[in-house]
Design an enzyme around this catalytic site. Sequence first.
Site, PDB file in Angstrom:
ATOM      1  N   LYS A  18       0.449  60.055  21.878  1.00 20.39           N
ATOM      2  CA  LYS A  18      -0.392  58.703  21.867  1.00 20.39           C
ATOM      3  C   LYS A  18      -1.586  59.209  23.250  1.00 20.39           C
ATOM      4  O   LYS A  18      -2.335  58.563  23.443  1.00 20.39           O
ATOM      5  CB  LYS A  18       0.606  57.311  21.798  1.00 20.39           C
ATOM      6  CG  LYS A  18       0.851  56.891  20.681  1.00 20.39           C
ATOM      7  CD  LYS A  18       1.720  56.053  20.552  1.00 20.39           C
ATOM      8  CE  LYS A  18       2.467  55.651  21.275  1.00 20.39           C
ATOM      9  NZ  LYS A  18       3.571  55.805  21.262  1.00 20.39           N
ATOM     10  N   ARG A  92       2.417  47.545  16.646  1.00 19.84           N
ATOM     11  CA  ARG A  92       3.616  48.464  15.706  1.00 19.84           C
ATOM     12  C   ARG A  92       4.512  47.518  15.154  1.00 19.84           C
ATOM     13  O   ARG A  92       5.387  48.003  14.488  1.00 19.84           O
ATOM     14  CB  ARG A  92       4.103  48.580  16.736  1.00 19.84           C
ATOM     15  CG  ARG A  92       5.471  49.876  17.700  1.00 19.84           C
ATOM     16  CD  ARG A  92       6.056  49.819  18.729  1.00 19.84           C
ATOM     17  NE  ARG A  92       5.177  50.158  19.793  1.00 19.84           N
ATOM     18  CZ  ARG A  92       5.745  51.859  20.680  1.00 19.84           C
ATOM     19  NH1 ARG A  92       6.466  52.294  20.160  1.00 19.84           N
ATOM     20  NH2 ARG A  92       4.639  51.291  21.738  1.00 19.84           N
ATOM     21  N   ARG A 126      13.888  64.330  29.309  1.00 18.26           N
ATOM     22  CA  ARG A 126      13.456  63.143  31.061  1.00 18.26           C
ATOM     23  C   ARG A 126      14.809  62.717  31.632  1.00 18.26           C
ATOM     24  O   ARG A 126      15.718  61.354  31.497  1.00 18.26           O
ATOM     25  CB  ARG A 126      12.777  62.029  30.027  1.00 18.26           C
ATOM     26  CG  ARG A 126      12.505  60.671  31.269  1.00 18.26           C
ATOM     27  CD  ARG A 126      11.985  59.662  30.292  1.00 18.26           C
ATOM     28  NE  ARG A 126      12.033  58.953  29.695  1.00 18.26           N
ATOM     29  CZ  ARG A 126      11.028  57.917  28.974  1.00 18.26           C
ATOM     30  NH1 ARG A 126      10.346  57.594  29.217  1.00 18.26           N
ATOM     31  NH2 ARG A 126      11.833  57.130  28.153  1.00 18.26           N
ATOM     32  N   ARG A 159      18.509  58.124  31.863  1.00 22.01           N
ATOM     33  CA  ARG A 159      19.306  56.783  31.007  1.00 22.01           C
ATOM     34  C   ARG A 159      19.650  56.783  30.615  1.00 22.01           C
ATOM     35  O   ARG A 159      19.443  58.061  29.372  1.00 22.01           O
ATOM     36  CB  ARG A 159      16.975  55.922  30.842  1.00 22.01           C
ATOM     37  CG  ARG A 159      16.445  56.260  32.080  1.00 22.01           C
ATOM     38  CD  ARG A 159      15.264  55.344  31.836  1.00 22.01           C
ATOM     39  NE  ARG A 159      15.358  54.906  30.868  1.00 22.01           N
ATOM     40  CZ  ARG A 159      14.458  53.705  30.701  1.00 22.01           C
ATOM     41  NH1 ARG A 159      13.368  53.694  31.723  1.00 22.01           N
ATOM     42  NH2 ARG A 159      15.004  52.227  29.915  1.00 22.01           N
ATOM     43  N   ARG A 170      16.804  55.247  18.646  1.00 22.70           N
ATOM     44  CA  ARG A 170      15.203  53.794  18.370  1.00 22.70           C
ATOM     45  C   ARG A 170      14.475  55.014  17.977  1.00 22.70           C
ATOM     46  O   ARG A 170      13.767  54.306  17.442  1.00 22.70           O
ATOM     47  CB  ARG A 170      14.846  54.869  20.749  1.00 22.70           C
ATOM     48  CG  ARG A 170      15.352  53.611  21.369  1.00 22.70           C
ATOM     49  CD  ARG A 170      14.672  54.223  22.828  1.00 22.70           C
ATOM     50  NE  ARG A 170      14.129  54.365  23.058  1.00 22.70           N
ATOM     51  CZ  ARG A 170      13.268  55.332  23.635  1.00 22.70           C
ATOM     52  NH1 ARG A 170      14.295  56.475  24.266  1.00 22.70           N
ATOM     53  NH2 ARG A 170      12.303  55.056  24.005  1.00 22.70           N
TER      54      ARG A 170
END
Length: 226
Positions: A18, A92, A126, A159, A170
């Site tokens: 996005k 959202r 990440r 993380r 998620r």
Amino acid sequence: MASKIFRAVILGPPGSGKGTISKRIAKIFGLKHLSTGDFLRSSARSDPEIGLLTKQYLDKEYLVPDHVTTQLMLGELKKMGEQSWLLDGFPRTLTQTEALNSIYQLDLIIHLNIPFETLKQRLSARWVHPSSGRVYNMVFNPPHAHGIDDITGEILIQRDDDKPEVVASRLRQYKDVTKPVIDLYKTMGILHTFSGTETDKIWPSVYSLMSARIPPLNVEAPVGEN
Ligand code: G5P
Ligand code: MG
């Protein structure tokens, strides 16, 4: 004659591109790009009261409650006044969608449909340097030395919510919450879905759709530019 105000939304799961696509659209078509995540984070930093309401969610990448997000986003849109914009990541949920639709008539919804397997790979790659917040991606921008921050030489961590099993849940949650939003915009006839695994391959179709609606500021569409 004043040109018509253009109002668009880009929807897609975490990591779907996005932000990358929005930056290109903003640059080429002159729309104001408002990234919900960036805006919520900067509001939390600059206003302790907003920080109290949002930080616990932002830190874990859980959705900030609807009433907080909606109030902040609609307030920011009001401040932007009569200009064309592209909302990245808002609405959202159905509640957010209804609040936005009650005030603004939207021209276009760009929906990025990226396979979950691709997103899992992107997000799971990440790694972060906890004290500075510097973000690395083991595929796209890896650190000079594996697992080590370029600037401080300190160790990088992954993380908890970027670990593959958590990423999967998620993404599932995103799908459940956003499906009614997608269905509603589809019914309204303004939703355009772009499917694929690479932003640079999706981009030419997004560019064509946009340029059929508003004139580009620059003739050339950049490819491969973030
Ligand atoms: P954000 O900031 O909206 P997310 O989780 O929706 O965050 P994110 O991470 O910002 O999504 P994106 O903008 O969809 O992802 O994608 P991007 O940043 O352009 O690309 C992701 C990565 O993939 C980048 O490193 C990019 O370089 C790389 N990439 C791009 N294209 C390609 C490609 O073709 N190939 C590959 N290999 N890589 C590529 O939201 C953050 C938090 O704010 C709150 C929530 O807490 C959320 O977790 N929030 C909200 N809360 C309530 N309601 C809302 N509406 C909210 N919106 C945000
Ligand atoms: Mg983003």
